[in-house]
Design a protein around this motif. Sequence first.
Motif, mmCIF file in Angstrom:
data_model
loop_
_atom_site.group_PDB
_atom_site.id
_atom_site.type_symbol
_atom_site.label_atom_id
_atom_site.label_comp_id
_atom_site.label_asym_id
_atom_site.label_seq_id
_atom_site.Cartn_x
_atom_site.Cartn_y
_atom_site.Cartn_z
ATOM 1 N N SER A 458 0.846 -1.187 0.000
ATOM 2 C CA SER A 458 0.000 0.000 0.000
ATOM 3 C C SER A 458 0.881 1.236 0.000
ATOM 4 O O SER A 458 1.507 1.570 1.010
ATOM 5 C CB SER A 458 -0.922 0.001 1.229
ATOM 6 N N GLU A 460 -0.233 4.296 -0.683
ATOM 7 C CA GLU A 460 -0.993 5.509 -0.404
ATOM 8 C C GLU A 460 -0.512 6.158 0.892
ATOM 9 O O GLU A 460 -0.187 5.483 1.862
ATOM 10 C CB GLU A 460 -2.485 5.181 -0.298
ATOM 11 N N ASP A 657 2.941 5.475 -4.588
ATOM 12 C CA ASP A 657 2.052 4.823 -5.556
ATOM 13 C C ASP A 657 2.266 5.400 -6.958
ATOM 14 O O ASP A 657 2.268 4.670 -7.953
ATOM 15 C CB ASP A 657 0.596 4.935 -5.118
#
Length: 796
Positions: A458, A460, A657
């Motif tokens: 992840s 983010e 990302d």
Amino acid sequence: MIRLWCKLFYRQSKKHWLHLIINNLGLTLGITSLIMVLLYFNNEKSYDQWNPNKDTIYKVSHKMFNGEYFDTTTVPEGPVSTEVIPEISAFVSTKTEYSKDVITYNDISIFQGKMLEVDSNFFDFFPHPILKGNPEEILKANNSVVISSSVEKKLFGNASSYGKTIKVGNKEYIVTGVYELQRPSIIEPQVLFKKEIDNRLWWGNYNRYTFYRVKEGTDIPALEKKMFQVFEENYFRKEAKELGISVQEYVDIQGAIPFVESLESVRLFTKGDGSLEGKGNYPLLVSMLILSILIIAISCVNFINLSIATAVFRAKEVGIQKSNGVSKGQIITQYFLEIGIQCLLSFFLALVLVELIVPHFNDFIGKELAITSGGVVFRVFLIVIALIGGIGSVIGGYIANFDINKVLKGNFSRSKRMIIMRNGMLGLQFVISGFFLIGSLVMYAQLKYMNEKDTGFSGEQIITVAFNNPEGNYWEQYQLIKQELEKHPGIITIGASSVSPGLTQNFTLDMDYLGKVVEVTGIPTDFGYFDMMGVAMASGRDFSATFSSDSLNTIIFNKTAIKALGIKDPIQKKINLIGKELTIIGVVNDYHIKGYDKKIAPAFYVHFNTIEWFNETFETVHFKIKEREMYKTIADIEQFWNEEIETSYPFTYAFMDKQFKKTFEKYEQQKIIFLSLTLIVIIISLLGLFALSTLTIQQRYKEIAIRKTLGATTLVIMKQLFKDFFRITVMASFILLPLAFYSTSLWLDNFIYKIDMPVWPYLLTPFLLLLLVFMVVGVKSYKATKVDLIKYLKFE
């Protein structure tokens, strides 16, 4: 006579202005596409063509035991091979990455990238013109630096830099030379330093680029065989003996086979990842070139069809000319003139379009294309002259052969062969249009999959901040960053690893487990890294500060490494790493680092302190930030960074990302280029459909008038006119579907992680083609049903 022909052309153009615009629009778009593709193709093919030594310079690479290719070489193979192989007259080596640093002269400071350490004979291999300094001496001293003319301009203005002392970071260098950088090249440095001499005989450490200059007429396969023998005698035999196996067995499980690639082939044809300026995409270039040729071809077909359709209106003019004694040759010459005017007009309009498009295209692909480069315009001009000859011959010959008796009565025969040829051309346009459209839709589906696919981590709310001072002690600075900024209310956590998703820096080591040797990527990390990244553990646990041993003698593998090494029940198993025994405490799920066109590699994770030099392998710090305070927190990090970490260097960061998405940026560019060409092809094909439907329906006006006289309804007449085009579209669909499937399958093979071939593009495309045919032909057919019956039946 020419004046009269020009006057006739002007009058006809005013009368049929829409046909003229459509004709020239299609040809202009076709020529524009061809020029743009040729400019791009010419640029990619021109890498190092400026180098007078290009025919005798070869780059050294290696095919590894696992089938992968390394562009890099070891320290000793260059000097040893040059000494013992008579075909090699000299070698040069460079670092494998550009560096960046602050350069200062008096009160002027610039942050400069593309700095490179090279051997002192670099200019013997890459002879950029030396503007200042002695070519024989400029890179001899350890404190010498050679700069490009553009860097000199930024630092010194119009003054000379030769002999001046500049600061690079904290070190002082004397400018011993200035050169004019020649482009394009696989190596384009702006600042050059002398590389330190390394006498370590590390035959297994691939950490530099090496180039050989070979004697003319050298047998390259024989040379490569001798290069392998050098490795065998200096490295493979010793390693095989220690393992108690044969040399060939060692090569099969752990060895590397050296080979060479010519300098001018490296950009487009290298088997590895290219050099410092990256690798070109030759299949894409060839595809674009073929497609641009197809575009110009269908543009010409449309031009011919629409010109013939317009010429039908001038049939009586031709009949009168022939009855007055005008020869076929004069009629053909007249139409040559008209076609020449239109083609040259399209050519000049295309030049204007290219001039407007090139700056934006350069920004998009990161190039410096110019309309004047490589003689592209002249070559396209010659193509246009050939088109004038070809199109003029077809149209002029067709019109000159009108039957005088029939045209003066208003009767025009429809040659069956001509009809088949025109229908075939229209079908070809549908095939090409459908091919482009399916290709664009499959590209869209694959890129949508890549954007939405679970990366395994992840990214983010995580930003990656890069260290820019090459002299800094990153580990100590990292400890200070954690100490001061972990207290910040907007920061969730701070971490680091030697490899950040989307960035390519890494190192690999050969790991041996019960006699099975696997090349494994090393990724030193800090405590809590997997939790920060949202990467789940498959078994075992993450590194934790509560266990003192976790920073000394523990290791974690990803699932791919466990499978490759063949370790069953890995937790608490022992494994050797660089002479140190480590305990496996966990297995982490695989996650993507390099993009979807690369396999997830076997990887091991250890704490930075496990091996002494591992804390020197990272260049970035990761910050996980609270979403609501994102930009204020980034501003606070920047302020602290500029005041406490790197006071004279720019603060650079990226969202993780977005950083990872850059790994498939080139495919996004391909999609946009392909989509642009698709739109051009569809527009040109619609113009072709308009031309052919106009010509066909015009030639059937008398038939339509008779049918109306006999009581046929508008719908019945439209159906009769539409069915031929429907048949052509269906036949074209049967041809294009297997072609498109084969081609898009090849494109998808570029990706390790890809979609299953979608069905919907193959259903949607024929439907869209039929819809476009219905719209264009339907409008023309409806208008045709309103013909003046008396006008077309008055001679019957």
